[in-house]
Design a protein around this motif. Structure first.
Motif, PDB file in Angstrom:
ATOM      1  N   GLY A  89       0.801  -1.230   0.000  1.00  0.00           N
ATOM      2  CA  GLY A  89       0.000   0.000   0.000  1.00  0.00           C
ATOM      3  C   GLY A  89       0.833   1.278   0.000  1.00  0.00           C
ATOM      4  N   GLN A  92      -0.094   4.129  -2.626  1.00  0.00           N
ATOM      5  CA  GLN A  92      -1.262   4.947  -2.253  1.00  0.00           C
ATOM      6  C   GLN A  92      -0.881   5.943  -1.163  1.00  0.00           C
ATOM      7  OE1 GLN A  92      -1.167   1.670  -2.838  1.00  0.00           O
ATOM      8  NE2 GLN A  92      -3.194   0.784  -3.170  1.00  0.00           N
ATOM      9  N   SER A  96      -0.175   8.139  -5.005  1.00  0.00           N
ATOM     10  CA  SER A  96      -0.614   7.616  -6.306  1.00  0.00           C
ATOM     11  C   SER A  96      -2.098   7.267  -6.240  1.00  0.00           C
ATOM     12  CB  SER A  96       0.191   6.353  -6.687  1.00  0.00           C
ATOM     13  OG  SER A  96       1.508   6.709  -7.038  1.00  0.00           O
ATOM     14  N   THR A  97      -2.811   7.519  -7.345  1.00  0.00           N
ATOM     15  CA  THR A  97      -4.233   7.157  -7.396  1.00  0.00           C
ATOM     16  C   THR A  97      -4.447   6.132  -8.516  1.00  0.00           C
ATOM     17  OG1 THR A  97      -4.590   8.980  -8.950  1.00  0.00           O
ATOM     18  CG2 THR A  97      -4.970   9.448  -6.608  1.00  0.00           C
ATOM     19  N   VAL A  99      -4.246   3.008  -8.392  1.00  0.00           N
ATOM     20  CA  VAL A  99      -3.218   1.950  -8.367  1.00  0.00           C
ATOM     21  C   VAL A  99      -3.872   0.583  -8.603  1.00  0.00           C
ATOM     22  CG1 VAL A  99      -1.423   0.828  -6.975  1.00  0.00           C
ATOM     23  CG2 VAL A  99      -1.827   3.304  -6.751  1.00  0.00           C
ATOM     24  N   GLU A 101      -3.734  -3.007  -7.856  1.00  0.00           N
ATOM     25  CA  GLU A 101      -3.072  -3.910  -6.889  1.00  0.00           C
ATOM     26  C   GLU A 101      -3.164  -5.345  -7.430  1.00  0.00           C
ATOM     27  OE1 GLU A 101      -5.331  -2.833  -3.298  1.00  0.00           O
ATOM     28  OE2 GLU A 101      -3.534  -1.808  -2.583  1.00  0.00           O
TER      29      GLU A 101
END
Ligand code: BV8
Length: 228
Positions: A89, A92, A96-97, A99, A101
């Protein structure tokens, strides 16, 4: 631009990579032996101990200059899709947006029977977390070896890798599939592939440009070059 990150980008934050000899308590276990549904079925206590140890560590560390440089880079190119294999994580937390995962997130729990996300519920007599709805064991919301990548993440990453002009691979040994296949897909689609890594990897021979060094140094330098 499509960026794929691996454990190497979090190394300078103090999160051990998979290829490092696991420090201390876990030196004798291999992730491939612990991060599997079979290990969890066989010995959920030991698997939870490993994940709790990693969770505590992830909660204590901070994003580093490499994570932050990717936030700034996203503002410098028309479109940047960030796909991470890391479950910490930290992207984030750096800002950063969107993302992707690809292998889930270690800080979330999910019901091992229903597959739904779960808040931390009461601990069972064995001290292992149980689902408040069905009573089955909770598990970390990560993708184990032998498990499928979450559908949405798989699709979005495939599209980003196939559509990008530049594919940037940061801090990954490019060993684990299907994540490692994203760079190959970008190459097939005619993208330029750039690798940032302290060592050479399976991807290095295929990359157009291989920048050798720690991502916490190289990414800010890359950004500096873009500012000129
Ligand atoms: C799937 C979440 C099918 C969990 C992870 C044989 C038997 C069984 C399976 C397979 C097999 N052969 C292939 C497979 C498939 C398997 C796989 O690829 N295995 C590998 C070992 C060969 N893949 C899977 O099982 C995947 N699922 O295939 O499902 C399927 C399909 C449909 C339906 C059902 C099933 C799922 C794989 C996901 C596993 N989960 N993580 C957790 O974290 O606990 S993988 C985990 O390991 C990470 O997420 C990451 O992906 C990987 C570690 O790789 P890296 O990130 O590259 O890190 P690593 O330590 O290896 O390297 C660090 C790099 O950084 C190095 O290159 C180093 O030089 C560099 N570095 C270090 N410091 C720095 C740096 N670089 C820059 N700066 C620095 N400062």
């Amino acid at each position: 631009m499509c960026v794929l990150t691996g454990a190497g980008i979090s190394a300078e934050s103090g999160v051990p990579t998979f290829r490092d000899a696991q420090t201390g308590l876990w030196a004798r276990y291999r992730p491939e032996d612990l991060a599997t549904p079979e290990a969890f079925a066989r010995d959920p206590q030991r698997v939870w101990e490993w994940y709790e140890w990693r969770r505590e560590l992830v909660r204590r560390v901070e994003p580093n200059a490499g994570h932050r440089a990717l936030v700034e880079l996203a503002g410098k190119v028309p479109r940047l899709t960030l796909v991470t294999q890391n479950v910490d994580g930290l992207h984030q937390r750096a800002g950063s947006t969107g993302v992707i995962e690809y292998h889930g997130n270690i800080l979330r729990d999910r019901c091992s029977a229903e597959g739904t996300l779960a808040g931390r519920s009461s601990l069972s007599i064995t001290g292992l977390p149980e689902c408040a709805r069905c009573g089955e064991l909770l598990r970390p919301d990560v993708v184990w070896f032998g498990e499928a990548i979450p559908r949405q993440a798989l699709l979005e990453a495939d599209v980003a890798a196939a559509d990008c002009d530049v594919f940037l691979s940061v801090g990954t040994a490019s060993v684990v599939y299907p994540a490692a296949g994203l760079a190959e897909s970008a190459l097939r689609s005619g993208a330029r592939v750039i690798e940032i890594n302290t060592e050479s990897t399976a991807l290095t021979p295929l990359a157009d440009i291989a920048l050798r060094g720690p991502s916490g140094d190289v990414l800010p330098q890359l950004l500096q070059a873009l500012r000129r």
